[in-house]
Design an enzyme around this catalytic site. Structure first.
Site, PDB file in Angstrom:
ATOM      1  N   GLY A 253     -27.447  54.355 -37.444  1.00  0.00           N
ATOM      2  CA  GLY A 253     -27.793  52.984 -37.081  1.00  0.00           C
ATOM      3  C   GLY A 253     -26.627  52.032 -37.007  1.00  0.00           C
ATOM      4  N   HIS A 254     -26.119  51.645 -38.160  1.00  0.00           N
ATOM      5  CA  HIS A 254     -25.171  50.539 -38.250  1.00  0.00           C
ATOM      6  C   HIS A 254     -23.951  50.717 -37.350  1.00  0.00           C
ATOM      7  CE1 HIS A 254     -21.987  48.074 -40.155  1.00  0.00           C
ATOM      8  NE2 HIS A 254     -22.971  47.197 -40.212  1.00  0.00           N
TER       9      HIS A 254
ATOM     10  N   GLU B  86     -34.487  64.423 -45.158  1.00  0.00           N
ATOM     11  CA  GLU B  86     -33.295  63.823 -44.552  1.00  0.00           C
ATOM     12  C   GLU B  86     -32.243  63.762 -45.646  1.00  0.00           C
ATOM     13  OE1 GLU B  86     -33.690  60.420 -41.984  1.00  0.00           O
ATOM     14  OE2 GLU B  86     -31.731  59.659 -42.591  1.00  0.00           O
TER      15      GLU B  86
ATOM     16  N   ARG C 112     -38.990  47.050 -44.078  1.00  0.00           N
ATOM     17  CA  ARG C 112     -38.763  46.782 -45.504  1.00  0.00           C
ATOM     18  C   ARG C 112     -39.827  45.845 -46.036  1.00  0.00           C
ATOM     19  NH1 ARG C 112     -33.130  48.318 -46.942  1.00  0.00           N
ATOM     20  NH2 ARG C 112     -33.722  47.599 -48.991  1.00  0.00           N
TER      21      ARG C 112
ATOM     22  N   THR D   3     -30.148  51.179 -48.056  1.00  0.00           N
ATOM     23  CA  THR D   3     -30.707  52.192 -48.961  1.00  0.00           C
ATOM     24  C   THR D   3     -29.557  52.827 -49.745  1.00  0.00           C
ATOM     25  OG1 THR D   3     -32.240  52.606 -47.154  1.00  0.00           O
ATOM     26  CG2 THR D   3     -32.337  54.105 -49.015  1.00  0.00           C
TER      27      THR D   3
ATOM     28  N   GLU E  78     -39.128  54.379 -41.205  1.00  0.00           N
ATOM     29  CA  GLU E  78     -38.572  54.517 -42.556  1.00  0.00           C
ATOM     30  C   GLU E  78     -39.298  53.527 -43.445  1.00  0.00           C
ATOM     31  OE1 GLU E  78     -34.440  53.653 -43.725  1.00  0.00           O
ATOM     32  OE2 GLU E  78     -33.996  54.809 -41.936  1.00  0.00           O
TER      33      GLU E  78
ATOM     34  N   ARG F  35     -36.716  41.848 -43.940  1.00  0.00           N
ATOM     35  CA  ARG F  35     -35.446  41.149 -43.650  1.00  0.00           C
ATOM     36  C   ARG F  35     -34.946  41.382 -42.224  1.00  0.00           C
ATOM     37  NH1 ARG F  35     -31.210  44.516 -47.394  1.00  0.00           N
ATOM     38  NH2 ARG F  35     -32.760  44.124 -48.997  1.00  0.00           N
ATOM     39  N   HIS F  36     -35.353  42.499 -41.615  1.00  0.00           N
ATOM     40  CA  HIS F  36     -34.948  42.700 -40.211  1.00  0.00           C
ATOM     41  C   HIS F  36     -36.151  43.063 -39.345  1.00  0.00           C
ATOM     42  CE1 HIS F  36     -34.467  46.670 -41.960  1.00  0.00           C
ATOM     43  NE2 HIS F  36     -33.249  46.459 -42.405  1.00  0.00           N
TER      44      HIS F  36
ATOM     45  N   ASN G 108     -31.154  54.230 -35.298  1.00  0.00           N
ATOM     46  CA  ASN G 108     -31.779  53.218 -36.154  1.00  0.00           C
ATOM     47  C   ASN G 108     -31.374  51.831 -35.628  1.00  0.00           C
ATOM     48  OD1 ASN G 108     -31.943  51.217 -38.219  1.00  0.00           O
ATOM     49  ND2 ASN G 108     -32.314  52.815 -39.710  1.00  0.00           N
TER      50      ASN G 108
ATOM     51  N   HIS H 172     -30.485  46.807 -37.227  1.00  0.00           N
ATOM     52  CA  HIS H 172     -29.536  45.694 -37.223  1.00  0.00           C
ATOM     53  C   HIS H 172     -29.510  44.910 -35.914  1.00  0.00           C
ATOM     54  CE1 HIS H 172     -28.706  46.463 -41.271  1.00  0.00           C
ATOM     55  NE2 HIS H 172     -28.283  47.688 -41.036  1.00  0.00           N
TER      56      HIS H 172
ATOM     57  N   ARG I  64     -30.844  34.055 -36.723  1.00  0.00           N
ATOM     58  CA  ARG I  64     -30.993  32.773 -36.053  1.00  0.00           C
ATOM     59  C   ARG I  64     -32.439  32.404 -35.764  1.00  0.00           C
ATOM     60  NH1 ARG I  64     -26.122  30.855 -33.717  1.00  0.00           N
ATOM     61  NH2 ARG I  64     -27.381  29.177 -32.879  1.00  0.00           N
TER      62      ARG I  64
ATOM     63  N   HIS J 108     -27.148  58.260 -42.777  1.00  0.00           N
ATOM     64  CA  HIS J 108     -26.600  57.158 -43.568  1.00  0.00           C
ATOM     65  C   HIS J 108     -25.081  57.144 -43.530  1.00  0.00           C
ATOM     66  CE1 HIS J 108     -26.463  53.839 -46.297  1.00  0.00           C
ATOM     67  NE2 HIS J 108     -27.769  53.759 -46.197  1.00  0.00           N
TER      68      HIS J 108
ATOM     69  N   HIS K 272     -36.729  50.650 -40.127  1.00  0.00           N
ATOM     70  CA  HIS K 272     -37.119  50.563 -41.534  1.00  0.00           C
ATOM     71  C   HIS K 272     -37.893  49.261 -41.724  1.00  0.00           C
ATOM     72  CE1 HIS K 272     -35.577  50.784 -45.996  1.00  0.00           C
ATOM     73  NE2 HIS K 272     -36.889  50.610 -45.922  1.00  0.00           N
TER      74      HIS K 272
HETATM   75  N1  PXP Z   1     -31.410  57.239 -42.714  1.00  0.00           N
HETATM   76  C1  PXP Z   1     -31.949  56.508 -43.703  1.00  0.00           C
HETATM   77  C2  PXP Z   1     -33.004  57.127 -44.548  1.00  0.00           C
HETATM   78  C3  PXP Z   1     -31.556  55.176 -43.916  1.00  0.00           C
HETATM   79  O1  PXP Z   1     -32.102  54.448 -44.919  1.00  0.00           O
HETATM   80  C4  PXP Z   1     -30.609  54.602 -43.042  1.00  0.00           C
HETATM   81  C5  PXP Z   1     -30.250  53.163 -43.182  1.00  0.00           C
HETATM   82  O2  PXP Z   1     -31.339  52.363 -42.875  1.00  0.00           O
HETATM   83  C6  PXP Z   1     -30.081  55.405 -42.021  1.00  0.00           C
HETATM   84  C7  PXP Z   1     -30.477  56.731 -41.888  1.00  0.00           C
HETATM   85  C8  PXP Z   1     -29.060  54.882 -41.065  1.00  0.00           C
HETATM   86  O3  PXP Z   1     -27.914  54.575 -41.781  1.00  0.00           O
HETATM   87  P1  PXP Z   1     -26.725  53.782 -41.057  1.00  0.00           P
HETATM   88  O4  PXP Z   1     -27.284  52.465 -40.615  1.00  0.00           O
HETATM   89  O5  PXP Z   1     -25.694  53.682 -42.124  1.00  0.00           O
HETATM   90  O6  PXP Z   1     -26.300  54.642 -39.898  1.00  0.00           O
END
Ligand code: PXP
Length: 244
Positions: A216-217, A155, A49, A105, A74, A53-54, A11, A14, A22, A194, A47
């Site tokens: 992702g993060h 998921e 949104r 989320t 997403e 926002r991103h 993901n 970010h 910026r 997540h 995602h």
């Molecule tokens: N899966 C879903 C459905 C999510 O909403 C997210 C966050 O956008 C992720 C996976 C990835 O989560 P993380 O960024 O915490 O790894």
């Protein structure tokens, strides 16, 4: 368990967060996606949104055109975003609950409570050949509802396990393991995501029947650190020509 076939969806939201902070054109999420692809990732998740926002609409279009690996969009099951998905036609859509004020989320979908909306959304997307996944907590009632609305994939929300401390870690891991087995027995493809990072992934690898992890993060955060040395060196090299 054989982890050999476990797939990774990265993901890259970010990467876009950093760009939007910026209002620059960099870092470019497409460039990041290409690096993920070259590193062996099996898919890219973004995602889109409602508040943008991103990730922006143009990012989704660019990723759709350029990626060789699977694109998983997403999104909330709202008419505006569904229309975009039908136009862009990602390989997969993961429907998630979305609140404007949340940082990320916050929980799984209430498939049981939103039965009608989700059944219509799943059918419309599936008609276009898009594999629809529902992001849900590892709860039997929600899993039954996900199968009944016709989603081929779920998921499992791993955030509660990933955030757990002390005695609740084992309890949350057991919930994930039971949920994955139950979903698999219902004939659903089981993904999970997540909050997964290099510290908590060991537990996730004990969960049976998994197809894909969406992470992702922690990957984007780690990329900042492992890339910092090179980024500083590059800038010092660019400054080296200074003659006062
Ligand atoms: N899966 C879903 C459905 C999510 O909403 C997210 C966050 O956008 C992720 C996976 C990835 O989560 P993380 O960024 O915490 O790894």
């Amino acid at each position: 368990m054989n982890t050999h076939n476990l797939k990774l969806g990265v993901n890259i939201d970010h990467v876009a967060t950093l760009r939007q902070a910026r209002g620059t054109v960099y870092p470019n999420p497409l460039a990041a996606a290409r690096l993920c692809e070259a590193a062996g990732a099996h898919g890219i998740t973004v995602h889109l949104r409602e508040d943008r926002r991103h990730i922006q609409d143009r990012d989704v279009t660019a990723l759709r055109k350029a990626l060789k690996i699977r694109l998983n969009l997403e999104m909330a099951a709202t008419p505006e975003i569904i229309a975009i998905a039908l136009k862009v036609r990602p390989d997969e859509v993961c429907l998630v609950p979305e609140k404007r004020r949340e940082l990320t989320t916050e929980g799984g979908l209430d498939v049981f409570g939103q039965w009608k909306t989700l059944k219509t959304a799943v059918a419309r997307l599936a008609d276009e050949g898009i594999a629809v996944s529902l992001f849900i907590d590892p709860d039997r009632r929600q899993l039954d509802a996900a199968a009944a609305v016709g989603a081929p994939v779920v998921e499992l929300h791993t955030g509660t396990y990933c955030d757990a401390a002390g005695a609740s870690i084992r309890r949350e891991l057991k919930r994930l393991m039971d949920g994955a087995r139950y979903a698999h027995a219902l004939g659903l493809q089981v993904n999970a995501g997540h909050g997964i990072n290099l510290d908590n992934i060991r537990g996730i690898l004990c969960v049976p029947c998994l197809d894909t992890l969406n992470i992702g993060h922690s990957i984007v955060a780690r990329a900042v650190l492992v890339g910092m040395r090179l980024a500083v060196r590059e800038m010092l090299k660019a400054m080296a020509g200074y003659r006062g």
